[in-house]
Motif scaffolding. Structure first.
Motif, PDB file in Angstrom:
ATOM      1  N   TYR A  26       0.822  -1.221   0.000  1.00 55.95           N
ATOM      2  CA  TYR A  26       0.000   0.000   0.000  1.00 55.95           C
ATOM      3  C   TYR A  26       0.855   1.270   0.000  1.00 55.95           C
ATOM      4  O   TYR A  26       0.336   2.368   0.190  1.00 55.95           O
ATOM      5  N   GLY A  27       2.144   1.112  -0.194  1.00 55.72           N
ATOM      6  CA  GLY A  27       3.030   2.282  -0.263  1.00 55.72           C
ATOM      7  C   GLY A  27       3.038   3.068   1.047  1.00 55.72           C
ATOM      8  O   GLY A  27       3.006   4.300   1.035  1.00 55.72           O
ATOM      9  N   GLN A  28       3.077   2.360   2.169  1.00 51.57           N
ATOM     10  CA  GLN A  28       2.989   3.053   3.477  1.00 51.57           C
ATOM     11  C   GLN A  28       4.347   3.538   3.970  1.00 51.57           C
ATOM     12  O   GLN A  28       5.163   2.761   4.466  1.00 51.57           O
ATOM     13  N   PHE A  47       5.309   6.667   6.409  1.00 53.52           N
ATOM     14  CA  PHE A  47       4.660   7.704   7.213  1.00 53.52           C
ATOM     15  C   PHE A  47       5.584   8.895   7.406  1.00 53.52           C
ATOM     16  O   PHE A  47       6.780   8.740   7.650  1.00 53.52           O
ATOM     17  N   LEU A  48       5.007  10.088   7.308  1.00 59.90           N
ATOM     18  CA  LEU A  48       5.798  11.313   7.489  1.00 59.90           C
ATOM     19  C   LEU A  48       6.175  11.497   8.953  1.00 59.90           C
ATOM     20  O   LEU A  48       5.326  11.326   9.840  1.00 59.90           O
ATOM     21  N   GLY A  57      -5.199   8.621   1.655  1.00 64.22           N
ATOM     22  CA  GLY A  57      -4.281   7.817   2.438  1.00 64.22           C
ATOM     23  C   GLY A  57      -3.820   8.487   3.724  1.00 64.22           C
ATOM     24  O   GLY A  57      -2.660   8.892   3.823  1.00 64.22           O
ATOM     25  N   GLY A  81      -3.105   7.145   6.496  1.00 61.29           N
ATOM     26  CA  GLY A  81      -2.115   6.345   7.241  1.00 61.29           C
ATOM     27  C   GLY A  81      -2.489   6.242   8.697  1.00 61.29           C
ATOM     28  O   GLY A  81      -3.591   5.804   9.042  1.00 61.29           O
ATOM     29  N   GLU A 107      -8.994   6.059   3.049  1.00 61.84           N
ATOM     30  CA  GLU A 107      -7.913   5.108   3.366  1.00 61.84           C
ATOM     31  C   GLU A 107      -8.339   3.700   2.955  1.00 61.84           C
ATOM     32  O   GLU A 107      -9.390   3.224   3.374  1.00 61.84           O
ATOM     33  N   ILE A 108      -7.475   3.022   2.183  1.00 65.49           N
ATOM     34  CA  ILE A 108      -7.831   1.686   1.689  1.00 65.49           C
ATOM     35  C   ILE A 108      -7.645   0.595   2.750  1.00 65.49           C
ATOM     36  O   ILE A 108      -8.351  -0.408   2.743  1.00 65.49           O
ATOM     37  N   ASP A 167     -11.015   2.574  -1.718  1.00 65.50           N
ATOM     38  CA  ASP A 167      -9.892   2.736  -2.655  1.00 65.50           C
ATOM     39  C   ASP A 167     -10.122   4.056  -3.394  1.00 65.50           C
ATOM     40  O   ASP A 167     -11.188   4.244  -3.998  1.00 65.50           O
ATOM     41  N   ILE A 168      -9.165   4.956  -3.339  1.00 64.74           N
ATOM     42  CA  ILE A 168      -9.348   6.277  -3.955  1.00 64.74           C
ATOM     43  C   ILE A 168      -9.647   6.165  -5.460  1.00 64.74           C
ATOM     44  O   ILE A 168     -10.344   7.008  -6.035  1.00 64.74           O
ATOM     45  N   ASN A 190       0.009  12.700   1.017  1.00 64.54           N
ATOM     46  CA  ASN A 190       1.307  12.078   0.842  1.00 64.54           C
ATOM     47  C   ASN A 190       0.963  10.800   0.081  1.00 64.54           C
ATOM     48  O   ASN A 190       0.549   9.809   0.674  1.00 64.54           O
ATOM     49  N   TYR A 204       2.911   3.825  -5.560  1.00 65.73           N
ATOM     50  CA  TYR A 204       2.618   2.806  -6.578  1.00 65.73           C
ATOM     51  C   TYR A 204       1.432   3.191  -7.458  1.00 65.73           C
ATOM     52  O   TYR A 204       1.229   2.579  -8.507  1.00 65.73           O
TER      53      TYR A 204
HETATM   54  N1  SAM Z   1      -0.689  10.362   5.084  1.00 64.83           N
HETATM   55  C1  SAM Z   1       0.163   9.463   5.830  1.00 64.83           C
HETATM   56  C2  SAM Z   1       1.449  10.177   6.165  1.00 64.83           C
HETATM   57  O1  SAM Z   1       1.770  11.137   5.475  1.00 64.83           O
HETATM   58  O2  SAM Z   1       2.140   9.739   7.084  1.00 64.83           O
HETATM   59  C3  SAM Z   1       0.422   8.145   5.060  1.00 64.83           C
HETATM   60  C4  SAM Z   1       0.969   8.288   3.662  1.00 64.83           C
HETATM   61  S1  SAM Z   1       1.449   6.764   2.944  1.00 64.83           S
HETATM   62  C5  SAM Z   1       2.703   7.321   1.816  1.00 64.83           C
HETATM   63  C6  SAM Z   1       0.145   6.381   1.789  1.00 64.83           C
HETATM   64  C7  SAM Z   1      -1.189   5.997   2.395  1.00 64.83           C
HETATM   65  O3  SAM Z   1      -2.129   5.741   1.337  1.00 64.83           O
HETATM   66  C8  SAM Z   1      -1.177   4.753   3.257  1.00 64.83           C
HETATM   67  O4  SAM Z   1      -1.905   4.981   4.426  1.00 64.83           O
HETATM   68  C9  SAM Z   1      -1.882   3.688   2.403  1.00 64.83           C
HETATM   69  O5  SAM Z   1      -2.509   2.675   3.142  1.00 64.83           O
HETATM   70  C10 SAM Z   1      -2.866   4.561   1.629  1.00 64.83           C
HETATM   71  N2  SAM Z   1      -3.319   3.976   0.339  1.00 64.83           N
HETATM   72  C11 SAM Z   1      -2.630   3.161  -0.496  1.00 64.83           C
HETATM   73  N3  SAM Z   1      -3.348   2.882  -1.593  1.00 64.83           N
HETATM   74  C12 SAM Z   1      -4.548   3.525  -1.448  1.00 64.83           C
HETATM   75  C13 SAM Z   1      -5.717   3.603  -2.244  1.00 64.83           C
HETATM   76  N4  SAM Z   1      -5.820   2.962  -3.420  1.00 64.83           N
HETATM   77  N5  SAM Z   1      -6.774   4.340  -1.786  1.00 64.83           N
HETATM   78  C14 SAM Z   1      -6.685   4.989  -0.581  1.00 64.83           C
HETATM   79  N6  SAM Z   1      -5.580   4.946   0.210  1.00 64.83           N
HETATM   80  C15 SAM Z   1      -4.530   4.225  -0.206  1.00 64.83           C
END
Ligand code: SAM
Length: 286
Positions: free
Chosen positions: A25-27, A29-30, A55, A57, A76-77, A101-102, A125, A129
């Protein structure tokens, strides 16, 4: 509520919930308050705004958004993050977490439900992917979106901003510049995230230009031309477009159109501006 931009607090939350960041999920965290403040100020959020966050997170940026905006809808997925978000966002009554899912949500409906259909701002953020499909959806969905401020991989931000002749120039640059005015707000080092990604990042703001900067009769056809031109980047435009089955144009037609535009038959797509692609699309459509 503890500031999650502090890595000690982020680690404590992850430990409390036994949560491990999911690569799929490309997690990432900032964990840097300066970067978060730059995003919030660059996105020009006020209490009159409704923000769509993609997302959330564990809720780090969401907390900053909740302080700055009137309403926040956070999509958030990953359902495993819902209990974490319920905890970290409990002090805020202006945040709604939507477990979707966005790429599948109806953004017009979100604007309708949370901002009476008025233009919303997107801040995220982004999970790297799916950066390109998310950006294209936001630009092309026709939902009332005023601006987009997102963290993306540095190279992707550079592609969005670049023009003809640059190695970064491609179909993403043209799509972004047709719908919006891009501006890189800041570069962000990999050390500002937990876990640390392998790439550096950038925050880019895309301000909707309302009306595209060029006029074209059929923008879908223009984007098909653009995709074909950059799919076969090394080929001349004449060969690249004639090879693309979905376009149904011949080499002769492309050469004749280029001649009318005063361009050589050997020209490559990567040297054409948005204005020239629009002109070419109009000539080939007739
Ligand atoms: N916003 C948080 C931060 O800045 O710490 C987390 C950012 S992290 C790079 C990306 C977030 O997008 C994760 O929480 C992940 O689970 C969520 N995510 C991934 N694919 C998604 C999707 N298709 N739809 C919604 N959220 C998604």
């Amino acid at each position: 509520m503890a500031d999650l931009a502090n890595p000690v607090n982020t680690l404590a939350v992850l430990k409390k919930y036994g949560f491990t960041a999911q690569k799929k999920y490309g997690q990432n965290f900032l964990i840097d308050a300066n970067v978060l403040e730059k995003i919030i100020s660059g996105a020009q959020i006020t209490k009159d705004d409704c923000v769509l966050e993609i997302g959330p997170g564990i809720g780090t940026m969401t907390q900053y958004l909740a302080e700055a905006a009137g309403q926040v809808a956070a999509v958030e997925i990953d359902r495993h993050l819902l209990p974490v978000l319920a905890d970290t966002l409990s002090p805020y009554d202006n945040v709604t977490v939507i477990n979707e899912d966005i790429l599948k949500v109806d953004i017009t409906q979100i604007a309708g439900q949370y901002h009476e259909g008025r233009p919303i701002k997107v801040v995220a953020n982004l999970p790297y992917y799916i950066t390109t499909p998310v950006i294209l959806k936001l630009l092309q969905c026709e939902a009332p979106i005023e601006s987009i401020a997102v963290m993306v991989q540095k190279e992707v931000a550079q592609r969005m901003e670049s023009g003809p002749g640059s190695k970064d120039y491609g179909s993403l640059s043209l799509a972004v510049q047709y719908y919006a005015e891009p501006e890189i707000l800041t570069l962000v080092s990999a050390s500002c995230f937990l876990p640390r990604p392998n790439v550096d990042s950038a925050v880019i703001r895309l301000k909707s230009c309302g009306k595209p900067p060029v006029h074209v009769q059929d923008d879908k056809f223009m984007f098909s031309l653009i995709r074909a031109a950059f799919n076969q980047r090394r080929k001349t435009l004449v060969n690249g477009l004639a090879n693309a089955a979905d376009l149904q144009v011949t080499k002769g037609e492309v050469s004749a159109a280029l001649l009318k535009m005063g361009l050589p038959a050997t020209v490559r797509g990567e040297t054409l501006s948005l204005q020239e692609f629009a002109q070419l699309a109009d000539l080939l459509r007739r």
